[in-house]
Design a protein around this motif. Structure first.
Motif, PDB file in Angstrom:
ATOM      1  N   GLU A  76       1.026  -1.152  -0.074  1.00 35.06           N
ATOM      2  CA  GLU A  76       0.035  -0.047  -0.052  1.00 35.06           C
ATOM      3  C   GLU A  76       0.934   1.237  -0.089  1.00 35.06           C
ATOM      4  O   GLU A  76       1.941   1.106   0.805  1.00 35.06           O
ATOM      5  N   PHE A  77       0.550   2.196  -0.766  1.00 33.05           N
ATOM      6  CA  PHE A  77       1.535   3.458  -0.766  1.00 33.05           C
ATOM      7  C   PHE A  77       0.797   4.754  -0.948  1.00 33.05           C
ATOM      8  O   PHE A  77      -0.389   4.831  -1.367  1.00 33.05           O
ATOM      9  N   ASP A  78       1.334   5.732  -0.659  1.00 33.67           N
ATOM     10  CA  ASP A  78       0.639   7.047  -0.690  1.00 33.67           C
ATOM     11  C   ASP A  78       0.705   7.612  -2.381  1.00 33.67           C
ATOM     12  O   ASP A  78       1.707   7.107  -2.951  1.00 33.67           O
ATOM     13  N   VAL A  79      -0.389   8.340  -2.454  1.00 34.69           N
ATOM     14  CA  VAL A  79      -0.631   8.619  -3.836  1.00 34.69           C
ATOM     15  C   VAL A  79      -0.519  10.296  -3.988  1.00 34.69           C
ATOM     16  O   VAL A  79      -1.490  10.835  -2.949  1.00 34.69           O
ATOM     17  N   HIS A  80      -0.036  10.990  -4.480  1.00 40.48           N
ATOM     18  CA  HIS A  80      -0.043  12.576  -4.409  1.00 40.48           C
ATOM     19  C   HIS A  80      -0.343  12.948  -5.884  1.00 40.48           C
ATOM     20  O   HIS A  80      -0.523  14.452  -5.988  1.00 40.48           O
ATOM     21  N   ASP A  81      -0.513  12.302  -6.966  1.00 38.74           N
ATOM     22  CA  ASP A  81      -0.858  12.979  -8.180  1.00 38.74           C
ATOM     23  C   ASP A  81      -1.780  11.837  -9.178  1.00 38.74           C
ATOM     24  O   ASP A  81      -1.651  10.388  -8.595  1.00 38.74           O
ATOM     25  N   PRO A  82      -2.152  12.069 -10.179  1.00 42.84           N
ATOM     26  CA  PRO A  82      -3.042  10.979 -10.825  1.00 42.84           C
ATOM     27  C   PRO A  82      -2.097   9.750 -11.399  1.00 42.84           C
ATOM     28  O   PRO A  82      -3.028   8.959 -12.009  1.00 42.84           O
ATOM     29  N   ILE A  83      -0.902   9.773 -11.438  1.00 44.32           N
ATOM     30  CA  ILE A  83      -0.150   8.803 -12.086  1.00 44.32           C
ATOM     31  C   ILE A  83       0.127   7.772 -11.074  1.00 44.32           C
ATOM     32  O   ILE A  83       0.590   7.712  -9.972  1.00 44.32           O
ATOM     33  N   LEU A  84      -0.899   6.503 -11.273  1.00 43.24           N
ATOM     34  CA  LEU A  84      -0.766   5.514 -10.102  1.00 43.24           C
ATOM     35  C   LEU A  84      -0.018   4.461 -10.721  1.00 43.24           C
ATOM     36  O   LEU A  84      -0.324   3.614 -11.370  1.00 43.24           O
ATOM     37  N   LEU A  85       1.282   4.570 -10.122  1.00 46.46           N
ATOM     38  CA  LEU A  85       2.461   3.633 -10.529  1.00 46.46           C
ATOM     39  C   LEU A  85       3.022   3.263  -9.176  1.00 46.46           C
ATOM     40  O   LEU A  85       3.460   3.973  -8.347  1.00 46.46           O
ATOM     41  N   CYS A  86       3.146   2.163  -9.031  1.00 45.39           N
ATOM     42  CA  CYS A  86       3.833   1.468  -7.442  1.00 45.39           C
ATOM     43  C   CYS A  86       5.354   1.693  -7.945  1.00 45.39           C
ATOM     44  O   CYS A  86       5.907   1.638  -8.874  1.00 45.39           O
ATOM     45  N   ARG A  87       5.979   1.793  -6.730  1.00 45.84           N
ATOM     46  CA  ARG A  87       7.381   1.726  -6.789  1.00 45.84           C
ATOM     47  C   ARG A  87       8.073   0.278  -7.252  1.00 45.84           C
ATOM     48  O   ARG A  87       9.376   0.365  -7.741  1.00 45.84           O
ATOM     49  N   CYS A  88       7.418  -0.697  -7.414  1.00 47.60           N
ATOM     50  CA  CYS A  88       7.839  -1.872  -7.928  1.00 47.60           C
ATOM     51  C   CYS A  88       7.699  -1.898  -9.420  1.00 47.60           C
ATOM     52  O   CYS A  88       8.181  -2.656 -10.239  1.00 47.60           O
ATOM     53  N   GLY A  89       7.075  -0.763  -9.962  1.00 48.34           N
ATOM     54  CA  GLY A  89       6.880  -0.504 -11.615  1.00 48.34           C
ATOM     55  C   GLY A  89       5.619  -0.800 -12.031  1.00 48.34           C
ATOM     56  O   GLY A  89       5.296  -0.682 -13.076  1.00 48.34           O
ATOM     57  N   SER A  90       4.679  -1.611 -11.087  1.00 49.17           N
ATOM     58  CA  SER A  90       3.287  -2.182 -11.649  1.00 49.17           C
ATOM     59  C   SER A  90       2.312  -0.985 -11.578  1.00 49.17           C
ATOM     60  O   SER A  90       2.405  -0.113 -10.713  1.00 49.17           O
ATOM     61  N   ALA A  91       1.506  -1.107 -12.661  1.00 56.15           N
ATOM     62  CA  ALA A  91       0.426  -0.293 -12.910  1.00 56.15           C
ATOM     63  C   ALA A  91      -1.168  -0.800 -12.413  1.00 56.15           C
ATOM     64  O   ALA A  91      -1.934  -0.238 -12.636  1.00 56.15           O
ATOM     65  N   ASP A  92      -0.785  -1.917 -12.077  1.00 54.99           N
ATOM     66  CA  ASP A  92      -1.932  -2.648 -11.671  1.00 54.99           C
ATOM     67  C   ASP A  92      -2.256  -2.428 -10.203  1.00 54.99           C
ATOM     68  O   ASP A  92      -1.866  -3.199  -9.498  1.00 54.99           O
ATOM     69  N   VAL A  93      -2.870  -1.292  -9.992  1.00 53.08           N
ATOM     70  CA  VAL A  93      -3.164  -0.612  -8.535  1.00 53.08           C
ATOM     71  C   VAL A  93      -4.489  -0.266  -8.330  1.00 53.08           C
ATOM     72  O   VAL A  93      -5.210   0.016  -9.389  1.00 53.08           O
ATOM     73  N   GLU A  94      -4.932  -0.267  -7.164  1.00 54.62           N
ATOM     74  CA  GLU A  94      -6.549   0.002  -6.819  1.00 54.62           C
ATOM     75  C   GLU A  94      -6.304   1.155  -6.017  1.00 54.62           C
ATOM     76  O   GLU A  94      -5.569   1.015  -4.867  1.00 54.62           O
ATOM     77  N   LEU A  95      -6.999   2.271  -6.279  1.00 54.02           N
ATOM     78  CA  LEU A  95      -7.094   3.507  -5.364  1.00 54.02           C
ATOM     79  C   LEU A  95      -7.984   3.448  -4.447  1.00 54.02           C
ATOM     80  O   LEU A  95      -9.262   2.947  -4.542  1.00 54.02           O
ATOM     81  N   ARG A  96      -7.585   3.399  -3.281  1.00 56.87           N
ATOM     82  CA  ARG A  96      -8.329   3.308  -1.938  1.00 56.87           C
ATOM     83  C   ARG A  96      -8.817   4.457  -1.438  1.00 56.87           C
ATOM     84  O   ARG A  96      -9.766   4.329  -0.651  1.00 56.87           O
ATOM     85  N   SER A  97      -8.153   5.466  -1.572  1.00 59.29           N
ATOM     86  CA  SER A  97      -8.639   7.076  -1.161  1.00 59.29           C
ATOM     87  C   SER A  97      -7.866   8.250  -1.872  1.00 59.29           C
ATOM     88  O   SER A  97      -6.924   7.821  -2.531  1.00 59.29           O
ATOM     89  N   GLY A  98      -8.702   9.200  -1.969  1.00 55.37           N
ATOM     90  CA  GLY A  98      -7.904  10.456  -2.518  1.00 55.37           C
ATOM     91  C   GLY A  98      -8.980  11.121  -3.609  1.00 55.37           C
ATOM     92  O   GLY A  98      -8.629  12.158  -3.852  1.00 55.37           O
ATOM     93  N   ARG A  99      -9.908  10.233  -3.744  1.00 51.17           N
ATOM     94  CA  ARG A  99     -10.984  11.138  -4.587  1.00 51.17           C
ATOM     95  C   ARG A  99     -12.153  11.520  -3.707  1.00 51.17           C
ATOM     96  O   ARG A  99     -13.435  11.917  -4.239  1.00 51.17           O
ATOM     97  N   GLN A 100     -12.466  11.399  -2.480  1.00 48.09           N
ATOM     98  CA  GLN A 100     -13.286  11.734  -1.557  1.00 48.09           C
ATOM     99  C   GLN A 100     -13.577  13.245  -1.674  1.00 48.09           C
ATOM    100  O   GLN A 100     -12.731  14.268  -1.565  1.00 48.09           O
ATOM    101  N   LEU A 101     -14.852  13.672  -1.167  1.00 47.55           N
ATOM    102  CA  LEU A 101     -15.163  15.050  -0.949  1.00 47.55           C
ATOM    103  C   LEU A 101     -16.364  14.838   0.035  1.00 47.55           C
ATOM    104  O   LEU A 101     -17.447  14.557  -0.287  1.00 47.55           O
ATOM    105  N   LEU A 102     -15.769  15.050   1.278  1.00 47.97           N
ATOM    106  CA  LEU A 102     -16.792  14.682   2.366  1.00 47.97           C
ATOM    107  C   LEU A 102     -17.193  15.970   3.395  1.00 47.97           C
ATOM    108  O   LEU A 102     -16.318  16.844   3.390  1.00 47.97           O
ATOM    109  N   ILE A 103     -18.383  16.037   3.758  1.00 41.87           N
ATOM    110  CA  ILE A 103     -18.806  17.226   4.709  1.00 41.87           C
ATOM    111  C   ILE A 103     -18.372  16.669   6.183  1.00 41.87           C
ATOM    112  O   ILE A 103     -18.962  15.705   6.413  1.00 41.87           O
TER     113      ILE A 103
END
Length: 124
Positions: A76-103
């Motif tokens: 599991e790794f932190d994402v700071h931009d829309p390029i979802l690429l793991c440190r291992c080089g894989s692009a087979d990733v699942e976004l778990r958070s970062g798109r939320q807009l919550l009150i």
């Protein structure tokens, strides 16, 4: 600017939950990958709140980081931009958070007290 439409939706939800009470503070959590510009939303908030119980309310925005899971290596790794690429080089990733807009919360005035019936009020 889609921030105005989003902000109006936030104001609608806040006003509905305020049930007629004056809103003083609205706290939002916006994911870093949400595609919402916080400064634009802050600008729109005052305009969208005009004429509502949220008029004059303070908007607090907290930016939440993104988290993704790599199906390739299991990390599991932190994402700071829309390029979802793991440190291992894989692009087979699942976004778990970062798109939320919550009150997250809102501060409202307490309901007005009902008038006291003068007949039943004791006097010292």
């Amino acid at each position: 600017m889609h921030e105005m439409a989003i902000t109006r939706s936030v104001i609608d939800a806040v006003c509905e939950h305020a049930a007629g009470r004056r809103v003083h503070v609205v706290s939002l959590e916006i994911g870093v990958l949400c595609a919402v510009v916080p400064e634009a939303m802050s600008f729109c908030f005052e305009l969208a709140a005009e004429g509502t119980v949220a008029e004059g309310a303070k908007l607090e925005i907290r930016i939440a980081g993104g988290v993704a899971y790599c199906r390739g290596c299991g990390s599991e790794f932190d994402v700071h931009d829309p390029i979802l690429l793991c440190r291992c080089g894989s692009a087979d990733v699942e976004l778990r958070s970062g798109r939320q807009l919550l009150i997250r919360s809102m501060e409202v005035s307490e309901a007005c007290a009902q008038p006291v019936d003068a007949v039943t009020t004791r006097r010292p």
